[in-house]
Scaffold this active site. Structure first.
Site, PDB file in Angstrom:
ATOM      1  N   GLU A   1       0.848  -1.244   0.140  1.00 50.55           N
ATOM      2  CA  GLU A   1       0.035   0.041   0.068  1.00 50.55           C
ATOM      3  C   GLU A   1       0.909   1.149   0.242  1.00 50.55           C
ATOM      4  O   GLU A   1       1.997   1.173   0.573  1.00 50.55           O
ATOM      5  CB  GLU A   1      -1.086  -0.074   1.184  1.00 50.55           C
TER       6      GLU A   1
ATOM      7  N   CYS B   1       3.376   8.425   1.386  1.00 46.04           N
ATOM      8  CA  CYS B   1       3.883   7.546   2.248  1.00 46.04           C
ATOM      9  C   CYS B   1       4.099   6.216   1.546  1.00 46.04           C
ATOM     10  O   CYS B   1       3.176   5.856   0.993  1.00 46.04           O
ATOM     11  CB  CYS B   1       2.939   7.408   3.272  1.00 46.04           C
TER      12      CYS B   1
ATOM     13  N   CYS C   1       6.411  -7.116   7.368  1.00 49.87           N
ATOM     14  CA  CYS C   1       7.522  -6.612   8.196  1.00 49.87           C
ATOM     15  C   CYS C   1       7.988  -7.732   9.122  1.00 49.87           C
ATOM     16  O   CYS C   1       7.189  -8.530   9.701  1.00 49.87           O
ATOM     17  CB  CYS C   1       7.239  -5.342   8.966  1.00 49.87           C
TER      18      CYS C   1
ATOM     19  N   CYS D   1       6.059  -5.432  16.047  1.00 54.90           N
ATOM     20  CA  CYS D   1       5.690  -4.280  17.117  1.00 54.90           C
ATOM     21  C   CYS D   1       3.912  -4.634  17.227  1.00 54.90           C
ATOM     22  O   CYS D   1       3.261  -4.971  16.389  1.00 54.90           O
ATOM     23  CB  CYS D   1       5.701  -2.994  16.338  1.00 54.90           C
TER      24      CYS D   1
ATOM     25  N   CYS E   1       1.115  -2.608  15.749  1.00 57.30           N
ATOM     26  CA  CYS E   1       1.061  -2.253  14.325  1.00 57.30           C
ATOM     27  C   CYS E   1       0.380  -3.541  13.646  1.00 57.30           C
ATOM     28  O   CYS E   1       0.939  -4.591  13.708  1.00 57.30           O
ATOM     29  CB  CYS E   1       2.517  -2.212  13.892  1.00 57.30           C
TER      30      CYS E   1
ATOM     31  N   CYS F   1      -1.540   5.753   9.645  1.00 62.28           N
ATOM     32  CA  CYS F   1      -0.459   5.008  10.026  1.00 62.28           C
ATOM     33  C   CYS F   1      -0.663   3.732  10.744  1.00 62.28           C
ATOM     34  O   CYS F   1      -1.272   3.758  11.707  1.00 62.28           O
ATOM     35  CB  CYS F   1       0.371   5.725  10.987  1.00 62.28           C
TER      36      CYS F   1
HETATM   37  N1  SAH Z   1       8.895   0.347  10.480  1.00 59.98           N
HETATM   38  C1  SAH Z   1       8.972   1.558  10.260  1.00 59.98           C
HETATM   39  C2  SAH Z   1       8.121   2.540   9.556  1.00 59.98           C
HETATM   40  C3  SAH Z   1       6.832   2.161   9.191  1.00 59.98           C
HETATM   41  S1  SAH Z   1       5.646   2.555  10.586  1.00 59.98           S
HETATM   42  C4  SAH Z   1       9.040   2.216  11.928  1.00 59.98           C
HETATM   43  O1  SAH Z   1       8.543   1.324  12.549  1.00 59.98           O
HETATM   44  O2  SAH Z   1       9.339   3.150  12.061  1.00 59.98           O
HETATM   45  C5  SAH Z   1       5.305   4.188  10.670  1.00 59.98           C
HETATM   46  C6  SAH Z   1       4.825   4.824  12.134  1.00 59.98           C
HETATM   47  O3  SAH Z   1       3.605   4.217  12.377  1.00 59.98           O
HETATM   48  C7  SAH Z   1       5.792   4.128  13.114  1.00 59.98           C
HETATM   49  O4  SAH Z   1       6.089   5.138  13.925  1.00 59.98           O
HETATM   50  C8  SAH Z   1       4.778   3.348  13.563  1.00 59.98           C
HETATM   51  O5  SAH Z   1       5.371   2.657  14.931  1.00 59.98           O
HETATM   52  C9  SAH Z   1       3.488   3.840  13.701  1.00 59.98           C
HETATM   53  N2  SAH Z   1       2.495   3.011  13.739  1.00 59.98           N
HETATM   54  C10 SAH Z   1       2.348   1.655  13.554  1.00 59.98           C
HETATM   55  N3  SAH Z   1       0.994   1.169  13.796  1.00 59.98           N
HETATM   56  C11 SAH Z   1       0.243   2.224  14.327  1.00 59.98           C
HETATM   57  C12 SAH Z   1      -1.053   2.231  14.796  1.00 59.98           C
HETATM   58  N4  SAH Z   1      -1.686   1.259  14.777  1.00 59.98           N
HETATM   59  N5  SAH Z   1      -1.359   3.562  15.089  1.00 59.98           N
HETATM   60  C13 SAH Z   1      -0.331   4.655  15.011  1.00 59.98           C
HETATM   61  N6  SAH Z   1       0.937   4.590  14.704  1.00 59.98           N
HETATM   62  C14 SAH Z   1       1.384   3.362  14.305  1.00 59.98           C
HETATM   63 FE1  SF4 Z   2       7.317  -3.167  11.278  1.00 56.29          FE
HETATM   64 FE2  SF4 Z   2       5.040  -1.847  11.996  1.00 56.29          FE
HETATM   65 FE3  SF4 Z   2       7.185  -1.939  13.702  1.00 56.29          FE
HETATM   66 FE4  SF4 Z   2       7.376  -0.469  11.653  1.00 56.29          FE
HETATM   67  S1  SF4 Z   2       5.771  -0.561  13.477  1.00 56.29           S
HETATM   68  S2  SF4 Z   2       8.899  -2.087  12.234  1.00 56.29           S
HETATM   69  S3  SF4 Z   2       6.222  -1.491   9.947  1.00 56.29           S
HETATM   70  S4  SF4 Z   2       5.937  -3.952  12.868  1.00 56.29           S
END
Ligand code: SAH
Ligand code: SF4
Length: 401
Positions: free
Chosen positions: A122, A135, A142, A146, A149, A377
């Site tokens: 996406e 974006c 991934c 996390c 996420c 995000c």
């Molecule tokens: N993998 C990278 C970049 C992608 S995520 C990283 O983790 O930085 C982009 C941002 O969105 C990151 O700060 C991530 O922690 C945040 N993010 C992920 N899931 C989210 C959610 N459900 N609500 C708000 N922010 C989220």
């Molecule tokens: Fe991967 Fe989501 Fe963690 Fe970013 S926030 S490193 S996309 S699992």
């Protein structure tokens, strides 16, 4: 730099994912998109371009691809017909294919694009008054997990090629109709619709370093898409050894998914913290602005109700980052089906923001964009990967830490 501190051999962290080889098997055509200038030159020589002409041809073809956005050799009118035919036989100009496009009530556009192997990623375009931000994704899924996420729940992972990464930018420029018309404009007039890139889509960009670097070099090249390095922000969860390399080899702005103020909580939210803990991460971040000659680092902080959102957390955050030129981006948690967290209350987020602001830091609260189309995000997850971990599984992992 305390590279290995806090290491936990058990941590489910791997960057062992497949990357599709650039060169296709015998008989297949090589994609010119995604090659660096040196790579393009080498490919042209290999295809019979005399070495003496190679630099000039590279420059001409580069401009067709990245300045004019041309997708077929026949349109490259400053090359001889024979040479164009020769190129068409050996090479192709391919970017990911758009499968669907959704437009949110607030103007945000979410594209689903298909890449080799039938995978989908996406891409989100966010128009604002003074800029337009794209974006983009760096991986399918991934490898990191996390716990808040959505992308992290996707099982299948593959690195995107440089072509697939820069191809997302080219695809969006196609959709925004933002390539200059050959022979008419230079493309320099007026503000750009696509003026900024953030690597905040699916995937951990620093676990796909070379391809991300090559793609961003193409985006920054002055004879093509020509976006300044200050208009590109790479977001990492904290792959410490690659942070210094990002400063040296890409030089873009850096955002870091910080999200917690103690190792205990960060281990649960961002498990890569077990490998490189807060102290190791902060050491790397302190060096970044010096080496990359950039201004502030953006600390991303997702607001999770009763998990990381207390006033005490805010004060601890301020203490931790002291001395680092920083902006703190507070992200209200974007919920997704089965997520084991809730968004902090608005008053809580404001109180948190206030403490940070009074300590002298900009503390914008990120307005969720494109929520109606699940484009915010952390909500990105490819439609082809419906096989999601169960809610139970996610909760169990959060408990285990
Ligand atoms: N993998 C990278 C970049 C992608 S995520 C990283 O983790 O930085 C982009 C941002 O969105 C990151 O700060 C991530 O922690 C945040 N993010 C992920 N899931 C989210 C959610 N459900 N609500 C708000 N922010 C989220
Ligand atoms: Fe991967 Fe989501 Fe963690 Fe970013 S926030 S490193 S996309 S699992």
């Amino acid at each position: 730099m305390a590279e290995q501190s806090g290491q936990n051999a058990q941590a489910p962290i791997t960057q062992d994912v497949m990357t599709i080889p650039r060169k296709l098997p015998e008989g297949g055509k090589i994609n010119l998109i995604g090659l660096t200038r040196d790579g393009l030159r080498a490919a042209l020589i290999e295809a019979g371009t005399p070495e003496k002409q190679a630099k000039m041809r590279t420059g001409q073809i580069w401009q067709w691809l990245y300045h004019w956005g041309v997708r077929d050799f026949a349109s490259m009118t400053n090359l001889s017909k024979d040479y164009r035919a020769q190129l068409a036989e050996r090479f192709e100009i391919a970017i990911p294919e758009v499968v669907s496009k959704q437009v949110s009530a607030d103007g945000t556009r979410k594209y689903l694009v298909r890449i080799a192997g039938g995978h989908e990623v996406e891409v989100v375009y966010i128009p604002e008054t003074d800029r337009g931000t794209l974006c983009i994704s760096s991986q399918v899924g991934c490898t990191l997990t996390c716990s808040f996420c959505h992308t992290g729940t996707q099982k299948l992972v593959r690195n995107l090629t440089a072509a697939e990464i820069i191809g997302q930018v080219m695809m969006a420029r196609d959709d925004l109709d933002e390539w200059p018309e050959p022979g008419v404009g230079t493309g320099d007039a007026g503000p750009r619709l696509l003026s900024n890139i953030v690597l905040m889509g699916m995937g951990e960009p620093l676990y796909n370093f070379e391809n991300v670097r090559d793609a961003m070099k193409i985006a920054m090249d002055g004879e093509g898409i020509a976006l300044s390095r200050r208009r590109i922000t790479l977001s990492t969860s904290g792959v410490v050894p690659e942070i210094a390399k990002t400063a040296e080899e890409i030089g873009c702005l850096l955002a870091v998914s910080f999200h917690a103020t103690t190792d205990e909580v960060r281990d649960r939210l961002v498990p890569i913290n077990k490998r490189w803990n807060i102290e190791a991460l902060l050491d790397a971040l302190r060096e970044y602005p010096k080496v990359s000659n950039s201004e502030r680092i953006t600390f991303e902080y997702v607001m999770l109700k009763d998990v990381n959102d207390s006033d005490e957390d805010a004060r601890r955050l301020v203490r931790l980052i002291s001395g680092i030129p920083a902006k703190i981006n507070l992200i209200p948690f974007n919920e997704w089906p089965g997520a084991p967290y809730q968004r902090s209350d608005w008053a809580r987020i404001e109180s948190f923001a206030d403490i940070i602001y009074k300590a002298g830091y900009a503390s914008p609260i990120r307005t969720p964009r494109g929520e109606d189309i699940m484009a915010a995000c952390g909500q990105l997850k490819s439609a082809t990967e419906r096989a999601r971990k169960s809610r139970k599984q996610i909760e169990a992992e959060v408990q285990q830490g």
